[in-house]
Design a protein around this motif. Structure first.
Motif, PDB file in Angstrom:
ATOM      1  N   ILE A  76       0.854  -1.186   0.000  1.00 51.49           N
ATOM      2  CA  ILE A  76       0.000   0.000   0.000  1.00 51.49           C
ATOM      3  C   ILE A  76       0.887   1.232   0.000  1.00 51.49           C
ATOM      4  CG2 ILE A  76      -1.699   1.331   1.313  1.00 51.49           C
ATOM      5  CD1 ILE A  76      -2.677  -1.369   2.492  1.00 51.49           C
ATOM      6  N   LEU A  77       0.675   2.096  -0.999  1.00 47.32           N
ATOM      7  CA  LEU A  77       1.415   3.349  -1.072  1.00 47.32           C
ATOM      8  C   LEU A  77       0.482   4.472  -0.637  1.00 47.32           C
ATOM      9  CD1 LEU A  77       3.231   3.026  -4.525  1.00 47.32           C
ATOM     10  CD2 LEU A  77       3.954   2.178  -2.295  1.00 47.32           C
ATOM     11  N   GLY A  78       0.832   5.133   0.451  1.00 56.83           N
ATOM     12  CA  GLY A  78       0.044   6.270   0.905  1.00 56.83           C
ATOM     13  C   GLY A  78       0.563   7.546   0.284  1.00 56.83           C
ATOM     14  N   LYS A  79       0.457   8.626   1.034  1.00 53.77           N
ATOM     15  CA  LYS A  79       0.982   9.909   0.581  1.00 53.77           C
ATOM     16  C   LYS A  79       2.465   9.976   0.918  1.00 53.77           C
ATOM     17  CE  LYS A  79      -3.470  12.063   1.387  1.00 53.77           C
ATOM     18  NZ  LYS A  79      -4.251  12.988   2.217  1.00 53.77           N
ATOM     19  N   PRO A  80       3.263  10.575   0.056  1.00 52.80           N
ATOM     20  CA  PRO A  80       4.702  10.621   0.322  1.00 52.80           C
ATOM     21  C   PRO A  80       5.041  11.526   1.507  1.00 52.80           C
ATOM     22  CG  PRO A  80       4.172  11.933  -1.609  1.00 52.80           C
ATOM     23  CD  PRO A  80       2.905  11.237  -1.201  1.00 52.80           C
ATOM     24  N   GLY A 138       5.331  20.072  -7.287  1.00 55.11           N
ATOM     25  CA  GLY A 138       4.513  20.138  -6.081  1.00 55.11           C
ATOM     26  C   GLY A 138       3.276  19.260  -6.137  1.00 55.11           C
ATOM     27  N   GLU A 139       2.923  18.783  -7.311  1.00 55.20           N
ATOM     28  CA  GLU A 139       1.689  18.002  -7.464  1.00 55.20           C
ATOM     29  C   GLU A 139       1.652  16.707  -6.656  1.00 55.20           C
ATOM     30  OE1 GLU A 139      -0.595  17.757 -11.355  1.00 55.20           O
ATOM     31  OE2 GLU A 139       0.305  15.754 -11.255  1.00 55.20           O
ATOM     32  N   PRO A 140       2.737  15.936  -6.583  1.00 51.18           N
ATOM     33  CA  PRO A 140       2.651  14.636  -5.915  1.00 51.18           C
ATOM     34  C   PRO A 140       2.622  14.684  -4.383  1.00 51.18           C
ATOM     35  CG  PRO A 140       4.623  14.766  -7.301  1.00 51.18           C
ATOM     36  CD  PRO A 140       4.004  16.118  -7.267  1.00 51.18           C
ATOM     37  N   ALA A 141       2.858  15.831  -3.789  1.00 49.40           N
ATOM     38  CA  ALA A 141       3.091  15.919  -2.347  1.00 49.40           C
ATOM     39  C   ALA A 141       1.978  15.366  -1.474  1.00 49.40           C
ATOM     40  CB  ALA A 141       3.394  17.369  -1.955  1.00 49.40           C
ATOM     41  N   ASP A 142       0.714  15.537  -1.858  1.00 45.90           N
ATOM     42  CA  ASP A 142      -0.375  15.077  -0.998  1.00 45.90           C
ATOM     43  C   ASP A 142      -1.262  14.043  -1.681  1.00 45.90           C
ATOM     44  OD1 ASP A 142      -1.619  16.737  -2.823  1.00 45.90           O
ATOM     45  OD2 ASP A 142      -2.993  17.609  -1.365  1.00 45.90           O
ATOM     46  N   LYS A 143      -0.666  13.262  -2.569  1.00 50.66           N
ATOM     47  CA  LYS A 143      -1.435  12.284  -3.336  1.00 50.66           C
ATOM     48  C   LYS A 143      -1.001  10.860  -3.010  1.00 50.66           C
ATOM     49  CE  LYS A 143      -2.949  15.776  -5.962  1.00 50.66           C
ATOM     50  NZ  LYS A 143      -2.157  16.871  -5.465  1.00 50.66           N
ATOM     51  N   ALA A 144      -1.975   9.982  -2.867  1.00 54.16           N
ATOM     52  CA  ALA A 144      -1.675   8.567  -2.686  1.00 54.16           C
ATOM     53  C   ALA A 144      -0.867   8.080  -3.887  1.00 54.16           C
ATOM     54  CB  ALA A 144      -2.959   7.761  -2.561  1.00 54.16           C
ATOM     55  N   GLY A 145       0.233   7.397  -3.635  1.00 56.91           N
ATOM     56  CA  GLY A 145       1.084   6.906  -4.705  1.00 56.91           C
ATOM     57  C   GLY A 145       1.955   7.971  -5.333  1.00 56.91           C
ATOM     58  N   ALA A 146       1.875   9.189  -4.820  1.00 57.50           N
ATOM     59  CA  ALA A 146       2.697  10.322  -5.281  1.00 57.50           C
ATOM     60  C   ALA A 146       2.391  10.755  -6.712  1.00 57.50           C
ATOM     61  CB  ALA A 146       4.190  10.027  -5.108  1.00 57.50           C
ATOM     62  N   TYR A 147       1.120  10.599  -7.148  1.00 62.08           N
ATOM     63  CA  TYR A 147       0.770  11.124  -8.464  1.00 62.08           C
ATOM     64  C   TYR A 147      -0.703  11.506  -8.520  1.00 62.08           C
ATOM     65  CZ  TYR A 147      -1.653   6.888 -10.124  1.00 62.08           C
ATOM     66  OH  TYR A 147      -2.534   5.853 -10.291  1.00 62.08           O
ATOM     67  N   ALA A 148      -1.008  12.404  -9.446  1.00 59.34           N
ATOM     68  CA  ALA A 148      -2.385  12.833  -9.699  1.00 59.34           C
ATOM     69  C   ALA A 148      -2.735  12.497 -11.143  1.00 59.34           C
ATOM     70  CB  ALA A 148      -2.533  14.329  -9.451  1.00 59.34           C
ATOM     71  N   VAL A 149      -3.677  11.589 -11.333  1.00 62.20           N
ATOM     72  CA  VAL A 149      -4.073  11.166 -12.675  1.00 62.20           C
ATOM     73  C   VAL A 149      -4.710  12.318 -13.444  1.00 62.20           C
ATOM     74  CG1 VAL A 149      -6.376  10.295 -12.065  1.00 62.20           C
ATOM     75  CG2 VAL A 149      -5.099   9.256 -13.974  1.00 62.20           C
ATOM     76  N   GLN A 150      -5.291  13.284 -12.737  1.00 57.59           N
ATOM     77  CA  GLN A 150      -5.965  14.409 -13.383  1.00 57.59           C
ATOM     78  C   GLN A 150      -5.021  15.576 -13.655  1.00 57.59           C
ATOM     79  OE1 GLN A 150      -6.182  13.552 -10.249  1.00 57.59           O
ATOM     80  NE2 GLN A 150      -6.122  15.369  -8.970  1.00 57.59           N
ATOM     81  N   GLY A 151      -3.764  15.426 -13.312  1.00 60.04           N
ATOM     82  CA  GLY A 151      -2.781  16.493 -13.513  1.00 60.04           C
ATOM     83  C   GLY A 151      -1.635  16.014 -14.381  1.00 60.04           C
TER      84      GLY A 151
END
Length: 187
Positions: A76-80, A138-151
């Motif tokens: 499980i990858l949470g937020k980085p 800065g996008e990956p900072a608060d995302k599960a898995g360190a990425y945003a599919v919408q960005g």
């Protein structure tokens, strides 16, 4: 009015897209996975914990809660926590297919109704330099898995099987079903 147990701007945006008026209440819960906990059990536990925490603050209101986790090779990858952690996650996701599980729950009138959305996402190969440049946005900072599919994270996505909105953090089909069942949305 519905209460969203989340500070996520993506979840707020998705609710607005389907015309659901809501207000926000924070739900700070410990999101540490339990030892040997499956991703599906983890996301359900965290989703319900968020909902119940906010329900204590607004006991007569309908509460919508959600949680998302990314799973690669059973982990499980949470937020980085920081850049090094994010780079590690992104390189784990590189050239692999991973799962994204998003749980959504509606707590209302003494009831709890829960749904799970599971999707698969295949990433292209990602170099360490690409991962560093992505972190610098800065996008990956608060995302599960360190990425945003919408960005900008979409630049790494080769294929999706499942719910795009679920990968973003709020599966709209499941959310709509929960809200319609409770009489809070006409579909």
């Amino acid at each position: 009015m519905l209460v969203l147990a989340s500070q996520s701007p993506r979840r707020r945006e998705l609710l607005h897209r389907i015309g659901v008026a809501h207000e926000i209440m924070s739900a700070g819960v410990d999101e540490t996975p339990a030892h040997a906990e499956s991703a599906e059990t983890y996301v359900q536990r965290i989703t319900l914990a968020k909902g119940m925490t906010v329900q204590q603050l607004a006991p007569t209101r309908a509460i919508l809660a959600a949680d998302t986790c990314v799973v690669v090779n059973g982990n499980i990858l949470g937020k980085p926590e920081d850049e090094a952690h994010a780079l590690h996650m992104l390189l784990q996701l590189s050239a692999t297919t991973h799962e994204v599980h998003t749980g959504v729950a509606l707590l209302y009138n003494g009831k709890q109704d829960y749904r799970l959305s599971s999707s698969k996402v295949r990433f292209c190969p990602i170099s360490e330099a690409q991962a560093r440049r992505y972190w610098a946005t800065g996008e990956p900072a608060d995302k599960a898995g360190a990425y945003a599919v919408q960005g900008r994270g979409a630049l790494f996505v080769e294929h999706i099987s499942g719910s795009y909105s679920g990968i973003m953090g709020l599966p709209l089909y499941e959310t709509g079903q929960l809200l319609a069942k409770a009489g809070l949305l006409t579909v």
